[in-house]
Design a protein around this motif. Sequence first.
Motif, mmCIF file in Angstrom:
data_model
loop_
_atom_site.group_PDB
_atom_site.id
_atom_site.type_symbol
_atom_site.label_atom_id
_atom_site.label_comp_id
_atom_site.label_asym_id
_atom_site.label_seq_id
_atom_site.Cartn_x
_atom_site.Cartn_y
_atom_site.Cartn_z
ATOM 1 N N CYS A 122 4.155 0.457 -8.859
ATOM 2 C CA CYS A 122 2.712 0.391 -8.590
ATOM 3 C C CYS A 122 2.134 -0.953 -9.043
ATOM 4 O O CYS A 122 1.288 -1.537 -8.362
ATOM 5 N N SER A 123 2.593 -1.428 -10.169
ATOM 6 C CA SER A 123 2.073 -2.684 -10.714
ATOM 7 C C SER A 123 2.392 -3.860 -9.792
ATOM 8 O O SER A 123 1.521 -4.666 -9.448
ATOM 9 N N GLN A 146 0.833 -1.205 0.000
ATOM 10 C CA GLN A 146 0.000 0.000 0.000
ATOM 11 C C GLN A 146 0.868 1.257 0.000
ATOM 12 O O GLN A 146 0.640 2.195 -0.773
ATOM 13 N N ASN A 188 -2.824 -7.669 -3.060
ATOM 14 C CA ASN A 188 -3.964 -8.562 -3.233
ATOM 15 C C ASN A 188 -3.715 -9.983 -2.741
ATOM 16 O O ASN A 188 -4.657 -10.785 -2.675
ATOM 17 N N ARG A 211 0.586 -3.586 -6.440
ATOM 18 C CA ARG A 211 -0.825 -3.976 -6.549
ATOM 19 C C ARG A 211 -0.969 -5.490 -6.431
ATOM 20 O O ARG A 211 -1.891 -6.000 -5.781
ATOM 21 N N HIS A 252 2.816 1.679 -3.259
ATOM 22 C CA HIS A 252 1.929 2.061 -4.354
ATOM 23 C C HIS A 252 1.577 3.548 -4.253
ATOM 24 O O HIS A 252 1.574 4.268 -5.265
#
Length: 494
Positions: A314-315, A269, A322, A318, A272
């Motif tokens: 960021c990719s 988090q 998850n 992410r 990102h």
Amino acid sequence: MGTESGHHEAGVLYDNPLVERYASREMAERWGPLRKYRTWRRLWLWLAEAQAELGLRADDGVTPRIRPEQLAALREHLDDVDLERAAAYEQRFRHDVMAHIHTFQDAAPQAGDILHLGATSCYVTDNADLILMRESLEQVCRQLAAVIAALADFAQRWKETPTLGFTHFQPAQLTTVGKRACLWLYDLLLDLQELERRQEELPFRGAKGTTGTQASFLTLFQGDHEKVRQLDRLVAAKAGFSRVVPVCGQTYSRKIDTQVLEALGGLGQSLHKWGTDLRLLAHRQEIEEPFEAEQVGSSAMAYKRNPMRAERLCSLARFLMNLPAMASQTAAVQWLERTLDDSAIRRLYLPQAFLAADACLRLALHLARRLIVQPQVIARNVQKQLPYMITESLMMAAVQGGANRQQVHEVVRQHSLAVAERIKAGQGNSRELLERLRQEPVFQRLDWERWGNLGAEAFIGRAPQQVDEFLAEHVHPRLQRYRDRPPPEAELRV
């Protein structure tokens, strides 16, 4: 083209990009098969050593059950794991632990009768996972500390440089480049504290037996409960753990996995958020990534300079964010003492969570050490908006002079919106706002010559002091423990 056995033939089969492109070799090797099976062998040795040290006897109650030469044989073959032989056994048995018991026995036949004595498969699988997680958490903490140190240097260097602050991605009060970096730092510092806590509190499953009752070990030690308790603690100590789960079924509680992955997801988090901020600032050309001499931004648009590192951060973040959901679902559906539907999915999300965290932190460290600040661009952007930025201070000065706060606010609001509309229509600039306010009765008492000569530095509040205080009181003390623990190399392969 090639042979059917070409599982490692380069370019033929799918390879996990985390291993092939992004993560460090250190992390990839830690979660590789060879490291895992060597750890299993050490766990079998530690169990046998502990049983011998506690005086485990044969059925006659006199003869030592485990002989020194058997332990020596196990020690001699801790690392020479024959993966092909183990794979052949697993094809026969459809059971990976039994395959490696037989493979170890083939290497040390004189010790075959003491291997896995009283243990269940989860003795090696679960304990090995905990060992690898603890080591991986230590590496992640080292990497994260290095990122924090680099950003702390960045914050210190740019603590006095005024820049536009944004709320709702609309210009707000001024801040400084260094103070904004402290926002990133604080998130990462919270992550470091949580990851350290998870590492320090990570327990060992220990020697608990098939359903966690230690019944098999109680039989081996002929009903001696205290020796069974000592066995659990002794094996844990040999593995370097001071904590042992107090109770478990066949497996340790999968909630522990969830807690670790949630800490890693929390890191995702923060990274990102930071990566997104860097992308926004790159669009404004205020802070940019390094751009190498032959780097290509676009195959079509040759002029492009894309923030590809922040985008990749960021990719991958992410993806990391998850993974905890899968661990949570696994913990929720474990039946009674255990069910095997946790096995295959844990082979995926445990290694990949750490590989993804490692990959993110390599990118983050690369960025933190190489960010390019464009002070002239930042200053131009500040000057365009500075009259708006001054208005809150003007309001406070007017109120101190006796004006009604709400009345002053409404005057500023109306003129600000009117000037903004004129600027959009190409009919004015932001300096017009101050000229309009100067004519308003509520601002008549102000020293407008003084206000007109103030630079942006007058409107950054305590930002430089906040940077100094935050670094001195929170960041640097936390980094002390990492002074002699350098992170892995942060150079990127692609």
